[in-house]
Design an enzyme around this catalytic site. Structure first.
Site, short mmCIF file in Angstrom:
data_model
loop_
_atom_site.label_atom_id
_atom_site.label_comp_id
_atom_site.label_asym_id
_atom_site.label_seq_id
_atom_site.Cartn_x
_atom_site.Cartn_y
_atom_site.Cartn_z
CB SER A 1 61.47 78.53 -11.24
OG SER A 1 61.41 77.65 -10.14
CG HIS B 1 64.13 73.92 -12.37
ND1 HIS B 1 62.82 73.94 -12.79
CD2 HIS B 1 64.24 74.97 -11.51
CE1 HIS B 1 62.17 74.93 -12.22
NE2 HIS B 1 63.02 75.57 -11.43
CG ASP C 1 62.18 70.51 -13.18
OD1 ASP C 1 62.59 70.46 -12.01
OD2 ASP C 1 61.73 71.55 -13.70
#
Length: 312
Positions: free
Chosen positions: A164, A282, A248
């Site tokens: 991320s 995610h 995601d």
């Protein structure tokens, strides 16, 4: 407590809120995991202070060592995610992931606990992360302050990684490696592993303006958007693998795909590979570290690090 000091002046769910007296409440606080010796894998970890001036720390992970004749091992430098404002190199999720990776890949890992926004406005996280790589490089001749790095790390095989926002940082550091005069004498960064990268492509929202008041805007800031960085083609590594999550929930999959295309068009001479984590969200590998796809991600990471290494 005086009601005027407890008054909330900034409220940015799901990230944090700020009180009038400067206190910050994080809505997703990190769960600290102490350094330890993992009995299943033999991986040992310990915490080190990188900078007494800033308080920046790191956690080092060492695989099971095969006696005094242990060969030098690849070094993975990790930058944690958390939107630049939460997460930690010292938390449970990072410890679980890196312990498994270090065991599977037989590498040394250093996870950098850079300072977080909003107390430390961006670009401090980027600056801390670059300074951490320089601190790591101080061990290249075996005379650094940390014994594990002096003894076991192969500075000819260094890999940057992050998930991320940590992937955003890893890209920035890789570019700094390629554009910094004199850094060829430092660690040799072979590759970078970007897991579900956050790269901005919109105008800054209120929380980003608060965390990064000096930015020109997320879509035009080279630290946040590789498309806006004229130096992306100078990344100081030979290869990159980019993981994207099919489901995601933050909509970052297209940005990861676009990042691959940006590198291909930038003039960078390295190789880039895109890997999609089917059916996953995610940073799923931190949330559910023992699921099949998380184990496959670790295996792919290990192969990426070791596929050009021939044991002596």
């Amino acid at each position: 407590m005086d009601s005027t000091t407890s008054e909330i002046t900034h409220h940015f769910p799901p990230f944090f809120q700020v009180h009038k007296d400067g206190r910050v409440d994080r809505f997703m606080p990190s769960v600290f995991a102490p350094p330890t010796l993992n009995p299943q894998t033999g991986v040992e970890s310990k915490d080190v202070l990188i900078s007494p001036e800033t308080g920046v720390k790191a956690r080092i992970f060492l695989p099971k060592i095969n006696g005094p004749d242990q060969k030098k091992l690849p070094l993975v430098v990790h930058y944690h995610g958390g939107a630049f404002c939460f997460g930690s190199a010292l938390d449970t999720a990072t410890a679980q992931f890196l312990t498994r990776l270090v065991s599977e890949a037989n590498v040394v890992a250093v996870s950098v606990d850079y300072r977080l926004a909003p107390e430390h406005k961006l670009p401090i996280a980027f600056d801390d992360s670059w300074s951490a790589l320089q601190w790591i490089g101080a061990h290249i001749n075996g005379n650094g302050p940390e014994l594990w790095l002096n003894q076991y790390a192969d500075f000819g095989r260094v890999f940057l990684t992050g998930e991320s926002a940590g992937a955003t940082i890893a890209h920035y550091v890789a570019v700094r490696v390629g554009t910094t005069t004199g850094f060829p004498d430092g660690p040799c960064v072979r590759g970078a592993v970007m897991v579900h990268p956050y790269f901005a492509d919109t105008k800054p929202n209120d929380v980003m303006r608060f965390m990064y008041p000096g930015s020109s805007g997320t879509d035009s800031d080279p630290r946040l958007n590789p498309k806006a960085d004229p130096d992306s083609g100078k990344m100081g590594c030979e290869k990159v693998v980019v993981f994207v999550a099919e489901n995601d929930e933050f909509g970052l999959k297209p940005l990861g795909v676009e990042y691959c295309e940006t590198l291909k068009k930038s003039g960078w001479k390295g190789d880039v590979e895109l890997v999609e984590n089917k059916g996953e969200g995610h940073v799923f590998h931190l949330i559910n570290p023992t699921c099949e796809n998380a184990l496959l991600l670790v295996q792919k990471f290990a192969s990426f690090v070791n596929d050009d290494y021939v044991s002596e």
